[in-house]
Structure formats: C-alpha cells, structure tokens
Design a protein around this motif. Structure first.
Motif, PDB file in Angstrom:
ATOM      1  N   ALA A  52     117.813  61.445   5.381  1.00  0.00           N
ATOM      2  CA  ALA A  52     118.082  60.785   6.657  1.00  0.00           C
ATOM      3  C   ALA A  52     119.164  61.506   7.441  1.00  0.00           C
ATOM      4  O   ALA A  52     119.155  61.502   8.676  1.00  0.00           O
ATOM      5  N   GLY A  53     120.103  62.131   6.740  1.00  0.00           N
ATOM      6  CA  GLY A  53     121.139  62.882   7.441  1.00  0.00           C
ATOM      7  C   GLY A  53     120.567  64.039   8.238  1.00  0.00           C
ATOM      8  O   GLY A  53     121.030  64.332   9.350  1.00  0.00           O
ATOM      9  N   PHE A  54     119.524  64.679   7.715  1.00  0.00           N
ATOM     10  CA  PHE A  54     118.918  65.808   8.427  1.00  0.00           C
ATOM     11  C   PHE A  54     118.074  65.333   9.609  1.00  0.00           C
ATOM     12  O   PHE A  54     117.985  66.019  10.633  1.00  0.00           O
ATOM     13  N   THR A  55     117.454  64.159   9.502  1.00  0.00           N
ATOM     14  CA  THR A  55     116.738  63.627  10.667  1.00  0.00           C
ATOM     15  C   THR A  55     117.721  63.298  11.778  1.00  0.00           C
ATOM     16  O   THR A  55     117.435  63.503  12.965  1.00  0.00           O
ATOM     17  N   ALA A  56     118.906  62.796  11.413  1.00  0.00           N
ATOM     18  CA  ALA A  56     119.935  62.510  12.419  1.00  0.00           C
ATOM     19  C   ALA A  56     120.391  63.785  13.106  1.00  0.00           C
ATOM     20  O   ALA A  56     120.603  63.817  14.323  1.00  0.00           O
ATOM     21  N   THR A  81     112.954  70.805  12.144  1.00  0.00           N
ATOM     22  CA  THR A  81     113.461  69.594  11.484  1.00  0.00           C
ATOM     23  C   THR A  81     112.347  68.863  10.760  1.00  0.00           C
ATOM     24  O   THR A  81     112.508  68.419   9.614  1.00  0.00           O
ATOM     25  N   LEU A  82     111.206  68.754  11.400  1.00  0.00           N
ATOM     26  CA  LEU A  82     110.058  68.066  10.817  1.00  0.00           C
ATOM     27  C   LEU A  82     109.632  68.733   9.506  1.00  0.00           C
ATOM     28  O   LEU A  82     109.489  68.074   8.469  1.00  0.00           O
ATOM     29  N   GLY A  83     109.437  70.046   9.535  1.00  0.00           N
ATOM     30  CA  GLY A  83     109.012  70.761   8.337  1.00  0.00           C
ATOM     31  C   GLY A  83     110.047  70.709   7.230  1.00  0.00           C
ATOM     32  O   GLY A  83     109.722  70.490   6.055  1.00  0.00           O
ATOM     33  N   PHE A  84     111.316  70.888   7.588  1.00  0.00           N
ATOM     34  CA  PHE A  84     112.396  70.913   6.606  1.00  0.00           C
ATOM     35  C   PHE A  84     112.557  69.553   5.925  1.00  0.00           C
ATOM     36  O   PHE A  84     112.680  69.459   4.700  1.00  0.00           O
ATOM     37  N   VAL A  85     112.536  68.487   6.720  1.00  0.00           N
ATOM     38  CA  VAL A  85     112.726  67.143   6.164  1.00  0.00           C
ATOM     39  C   VAL A  85     111.576  66.762   5.238  1.00  0.00           C
ATOM     40  O   VAL A  85     111.785  66.111   4.206  1.00  0.00           O
ATOM     41  N   MET A  86     110.348  67.182   5.562  1.00  0.00           N
ATOM     42  CA  MET A  86     109.233  66.844   4.693  1.00  0.00           C
ATOM     43  C   MET A  86     109.346  67.534   3.341  1.00  0.00           C
ATOM     44  O   MET A  86     108.999  66.962   2.295  1.00  0.00           O
ATOM     45  N   LEU A  87     109.837  68.770   3.312  1.00  0.00           N
ATOM     46  CA  LEU A  87     110.076  69.453   2.035  1.00  0.00           C
ATOM     47  C   LEU A  87     111.135  68.705   1.217  1.00  0.00           C
ATOM     48  O   LEU A  87     110.985  68.505   0.010  1.00  0.00           O
ATOM     49  N   VAL A  88     112.191  68.274   1.888  1.00  0.00           N
ATOM     50  CA  VAL A  88     113.237  67.513   1.211  1.00  0.00           C
ATOM     51  C   VAL A  88     112.675  66.210   0.646  1.00  0.00           C
ATOM     52  O   VAL A  88     112.996  65.797  -0.475  1.00  0.00           O
ATOM     53  N   PHE A 134     105.988  59.501   3.105  1.00  0.00           N
ATOM     54  CA  PHE A 134     105.527  58.781   4.295  1.00  0.00           C
ATOM     55  C   PHE A 134     106.693  58.114   5.020  1.00  0.00           C
ATOM     56  O   PHE A 134     106.725  58.053   6.251  1.00  0.00           O
ATOM     57  N   LEU A 135     107.658  57.642   4.253  1.00  0.00           N
ATOM     58  CA  LEU A 135     108.851  57.041   4.841  1.00  0.00           C
ATOM     59  C   LEU A 135     109.573  58.064   5.710  1.00  0.00           C
ATOM     60  O   LEU A 135     109.929  57.788   6.868  1.00  0.00           O
ATOM     61  N   PHE A 136     109.780  59.254   5.181  1.00  0.00           N
ATOM     62  CA  PHE A 136     110.469  60.302   5.934  1.00  0.00           C
ATOM     63  C   PHE A 136     109.624  60.823   7.084  1.00  0.00           C
ATOM     64  O   PHE A 136     110.162  61.196   8.129  1.00  0.00           O
ATOM     65  N   ARG A 228     120.060  76.393   9.880  1.00  0.00           N
ATOM     66  CA  ARG A 228     121.514  76.429   9.677  1.00  0.00           C
ATOM     67  C   ARG A 228     122.207  75.359  10.525  1.00  0.00           C
ATOM     68  O   ARG A 228     123.103  74.655  10.052  1.00  0.00           O
ATOM     69  N   ASP A 229     121.780  75.215  11.790  1.00  0.00           N
ATOM     70  CA  ASP A 229     122.368  74.189  12.652  1.00  0.00           C
ATOM     71  C   ASP A 229     122.071  72.788  12.124  1.00  0.00           C
ATOM     72  O   ASP A 229     122.935  71.901  12.139  1.00  0.00           O
ATOM     73  N   VAL A 230     120.817  72.587  11.686  1.00  0.00           N
ATOM     74  CA  VAL A 230     120.429  71.282  11.149  1.00  0.00           C
ATOM     75  C   VAL A 230     121.258  70.954   9.904  1.00  0.00           C
ATOM     76  O   VAL A 230     121.736  69.822   9.737  1.00  0.00           O
ATOM     77  N   VAL A 231     121.436  71.936   9.034  1.00  0.00           N
ATOM     78  CA  VAL A 231     122.215  71.711   7.809  1.00  0.00           C
ATOM     79  C   VAL A 231     123.686  71.482   8.138  1.00  0.00           C
ATOM     80  O   VAL A 231     124.343  70.597   7.568  1.00  0.00           O
ATOM     81  N   THR A 232     124.223  72.262   9.093  1.00  0.00           N
ATOM     82  CA  THR A 232     125.629  72.122   9.460  1.00  0.00           C
ATOM     83  C   THR A 232     125.934  70.719   9.962  1.00  0.00           C
ATOM     84  O   THR A 232     126.944  70.100   9.593  1.00  0.00           O
ATOM     85  N   LEU A 233     125.057  70.212  10.834  1.00  0.00           N
ATOM     86  CA  LEU A 233     125.244  68.852  11.333  1.00  0.00           C
ATOM     87  C   LEU A 233     124.729  67.804  10.358  1.00  0.00           C
ATOM     88  O   LEU A 233     125.255  66.688  10.289  1.00  0.00           O
ATOM     89  N   GLY A 234     123.694  68.148   9.603  1.00  0.00           N
ATOM     90  CA  GLY A 234     123.041  67.169   8.747  1.00  0.00           C
ATOM     91  C   GLY A 234     123.773  66.870   7.463  1.00  0.00           C
ATOM     92  O   GLY A 234     123.711  65.737   6.969  1.00  0.00           O
ATOM     93  N   VAL A 235     124.469  67.860   6.903  1.00  0.00           N
ATOM     94  CA  VAL A 235     125.168  67.622   5.634  1.00  0.00           C
ATOM     95  C   VAL A 235     126.221  66.519   5.775  1.00  0.00           C
ATOM     96  O   VAL A 235     126.274  65.604   4.942  1.00  0.00           O
ATOM     97  N   PRO A 236     127.093  66.562   6.827  1.00  0.00           N
ATOM     98  CA  PRO A 236     128.019  65.429   6.966  1.00  0.00           C
ATOM     99  C   PRO A 236     127.308  64.095   7.152  1.00  0.00           C
ATOM    100  O   PRO A 236     127.740  63.071   6.606  1.00  0.00           O
ATOM    101  N   SER A 237     126.207  64.085   7.916  1.00  0.00           N
ATOM    102  CA  SER A 237     125.452  62.839   8.084  1.00  0.00           C
ATOM    103  C   SER A 237     124.848  62.396   6.759  1.00  0.00           C
ATOM    104  O   SER A 237     124.843  61.204   6.424  1.00  0.00           O
ATOM    105  N   ALA A 238     124.306  63.367   6.001  1.00  0.00           N
ATOM    106  CA  ALA A 238     123.748  63.029   4.691  1.00  0.00           C
ATOM    107  C   ALA A 238     124.831  62.518   3.756  1.00  0.00           C
ATOM    108  O   ALA A 238     124.625  61.555   3.003  1.00  0.00           O
TER     109      ALA A 238
END
Length: 453
Positions: A52-56, A81-88, A134-136, A228-238
């Motif tokens: 969820a942090g990466f979707t944010a 973001t869509l592809g990365f989050v589905m792998l996660v 499916f949730l993600f 990299r941008d998604v992870v940089t912002l997403g890790v704190p959210s996660a």
C-alpha cells in the motif's frame, strides 16, 4: 477539494462495507467468528501495508506530474507503479499464505481464545491471502485515478464490487440451495470473488477507456528511474503503514490475553470506529490530491487553503458524529451483533463502553488524518511516518501496557489508550502543519503539457 472528496468518502464507506458486511453476517453466526476477524485483520493488514505504501507513492507522483502539466510522464509513472505493485502483491500472497499458523501462534492468547477463536482466524486468513493480488490490483487502480483527480470512476467500480460481496456473504457463509455454507471461510471467499471483479473492471477502465492517466501497455515494463522515485517515496509510506499495522498486531496480542468476549468487543468496536472515520479518510485523500496538484503547479497558497478548508470541514463533521456515538453506543453495537446471537451479551456490554469512550477522540482523529494527507500530498512521506509512529508506538502501545498491566485498569485501559494516541497525534500534526515547511513539490515543475507525445 470537496468535489474530489465526496466520491472518496463514498469509496471509503464502500471499502468499509466489505468488513461491515462480514461482521454483520458473522455476528449472526457467533461472537467467536467476530472475534476471529479481530485477530486476523491486524496481521493481514501488516502484509497489505507493505504494498500500500507504493500505491500511495504512485498517487503522489501522478498528482504532482499532472499538476505540472506532464500528462505523458504521469501515464508512465502510473504504468510502472501498476506493474511494480502487482509483483509485490504476488510475493506478499505467497509469504502470507504459508505463514498463517506461525503468525497466529505468536499471539499470547487466553486458553479459551486459543481454542475457540484462533482456528477460525486461520481459516479466514488462508483464503484472504489468496485474494491479495486482486486486492492490490484494485487499490493501485483507485490510487492512480485519485492522483490524476478522477475519483468518480473508482467509485462506480467499487459499487459493483461491494454489491457483489454483500450478495455473496450470506450465501457462502450460511449456504443457499445447492451451495454449502463455509462459515468464516465463506466470508473470505466472498471477498476474493468481489475483489477479482473489481480488479478486472478497474484495469479495463485504465487500458480500455480514455479515463484517468494516459497509461499504455509498454508502460507496465518498469522504468528504473520511476521505480527509484516510487521506492523513495513509497518506503516511508510502507514503513508508516507497516508500523501502524505492526502496532495493531502488538495491541491485538495484548487484547488476546483476555477472554473471547473482550477480544470480540475490541474487534467489533474497531470496525464501528472505522465507519465513523470515513469522512476523515475521504478528506485526507482529497487533501493529498489537491495539495499534490497545486504544489506541482507552484500554487502553495492554494494548497494551504485546501488544508485549512479540510481541517474546518472534518472538525465540523466529526463533532456531531461523536455526540451521536456517545449518546447511543449500545443501539449502534446491536445493529451488528444481535443480543440473541451466541455468547453476545458480554461482547455487547464491552463494545458499548469502548464506543462511548472512543467518541471523545473523533474530532482529533479527523485533524490527524487530514494533516497526514497534506504531508503525503507534498511528498513528505517521512514526516507522515514519524507522526504515525509517535501516535501509536510513542503513545498508544505503551499506554495500553501501562494502563492495563501496570495500573490494573483492565479493559478501561485498552479503550482510553486508543483515545490518548489520537489526541497526541492530532496536536503534534497541527503544530507541524503551522510551521509551513512542507509547501514545495518533489517533482520538477513547469513541465510542458504533452511534451513527450
């Protein structure tokens, strides 16, 4: 902001309806089934919070690129973001499924709770983890559309999914015609089917219509710079959401040391409180979008206006809700757990006291949620992380332990620790907002519209 917010409030209402429908029908099965949900949900949410942090993060980047005029780049961000989050999500589903029993075994459960509730929680969790992709799939669709400023499309999809879940719940829990009831496991299967339908429809909206960001199939191939941008912002959210969910796991572990009636009351009370917080969550997400787009357009003054308006509205809404909950807590509780349900008497009594106590904090919780939404919209995900950790790990978790086990307050300590956490969180968030150091974008502004087309 309100045009963005009202569909988000309804989306949150419909989101909670998944859980409320489960609670409503399982309450007619037994109080133990409701208690099983209260054990299972914090652990499940711990896993969900990672992705969820990466979707944010995707929503933040899409909002700021949209505000800056970079439509094509917003589409690329959305696709990656869509592809990365589905792998996660696939990794989370696999790990969660095999770890159900070991995780539940870590809870210091009361003897009766371990015998009557923990096995039911395991049944629910195993099926729920199968539904994780499916949730993600639906979560990321809603987040990306929200970042773009389109909240009505996700609302329509959510209506379809929740309606399906509400229909399937009683059929799969109790059985109907040739279909045998599966009890608590049936509630999880209803969630899986309804989420799968929502994901299919949502992805069709993104790829098969002109709605939302301009996402093209090649955009699903990860762009390393965007990742990299998604992870940089997403890790704190996660980390923020994981920290929140881990705190709830710890709190649930403390509550599990009590008899089943208290465990069930804690879970039922939390479900009811989640309903109350819908306006705050919707306004928080709208603030996220409006702040992100205005900072991307270099309009810090308008971002500030949005935050002030959201704070005013959320307090004005939450105070009457608080008064209503304090005045009629038992009537609210018995809607979801009828007095004639098995073992319902004590559960209703404890849940009534919990809801009346929690009503004290509702306006403070609204301020806390809107403030964190503003920080996320500005890309200050680390700031939002810090304040979440203060409220939960700095206040609520230690207060629960001290009041319950050191001071001997018993269940009263559980309820008041919840209040203390959100009141302190609201005060520190409001103080930091007033400093005004968050009003700048995290993406380069001044991008020409359609520059990459």
């Amino acid at each position: 902001m309100l045009r963005v917010a009202w569909p988000l409030v309804l989306i949150q209402l419909l989101q909670v309806m998944y859980n409320v429908a489960d609670t409503f029908w399982l309450g007619r099965l037994s109080a133990d089934a409701v208690g099983a949900l209260s054990l299972a949900f914090p652990i499940v949410f711990l896993f969900i919070s990672v992705g969820a942090g990466f979707t944010a993060a995707g929503a933040i980047l899409v909002a700021q690129h949209t505000g800056a005029g970079g439509d094509r780049q917003a589409g690329r961000v959305a696709g990656t973001t869509l592809g990365f989050v589905m792998l996660v999500s696939l990794v989370i589903a696999a790990v969660g499924y095999v770890a159900v029993e070991p995780m539940l075994a870590l809870l210091p459960a009361d003897v009766a709770t371990a015998r009557d509730i923990v096995p039911l929680a395991a049944e629910y969790m195993r099926v729920f983890f199968l539904a994780t992709p499916f949730l993600f799939g639906f979560y990321v669709f809603v987040s990306l559309m929200r970042g773009y400023g389109d909240t009505r499309g996700p609302l329509r999809v959510m209506v379809i999914s929740v309606a399906l879940n509400v229909v399937l719940d009683p059929i799969l829990i109790f059985g109907f015609g040739p279909i045998n009831g599966s009890g608590i496991e049936g509630a999880a299967w209803a969630t899986l089917v309804s989420r799968a339908v929502a994901t299919v429809v949502g992805w069709y909206v993104i790829f098969g219509t002109s709605a939302g960001p301009d996402v093209r199939p090649p955009d699903l191939v990860p762009d390393l710079d965007i990742v990299r941008d998604v992870v940089t912002l997403g890790v704190p959210s996660a980390l923020e959401q994981s920290g929140v969910s881990l705190a709830f796991v710890v709190l649930t572990g403390m509550v599990a040391s009590f008899p089943p009636a208290i465990v069930a009351a804690y879970g039922l009370g939390n479900r009811l409180i989640s309903l109350v917080f819908l306006p705050a969550l919707g306004l928080s997400q709208a603030t996220n979008t409006v702040v992100g787009q205005n900072l991307g357009a270099e309009r810090a003054d308008r971002a500030w206006r949005a935050v002030r308006a959201a704070l005013t509205v959320v307090v004005a809404v939450m105070i009457p809700v608080s008064l209503f909950a304090a005045a009629f807590p038992e009537a609210i509780v018995t809607v979801f757990l009828p007095p004639d349900a098995p073992d319902a008497g004590q559960t209703i009594e404890y849940a009534t006291v919990y809801l009346r106590t929690a009503a004290v904090m509702f306006a403070f919780t609204g301020v806390f949620e809107v403030g964190r939404g503003a920080f996320r919209g500005a890309g200050r995900t680390k700031t939002a992380l810090v304040f979440s950790l203060i409220a939960l790990w700095g206040v609520r978790v230690p207060a629960t332990y001290v009041l319950v086990f050191e001071q001997g307050w018993g269940t009263t300590g559980i309820w008041w620790a919840v209040v203390f956490g959100d009141v302190v969180g609201a005060v520190v968030v409001l103080a930091w907002l007033l400093r005004g150091t968050w009003t700048s974008a995290v993406v380069e502004t001044g991008e020409p519209s359609h520059a990459d087309d």
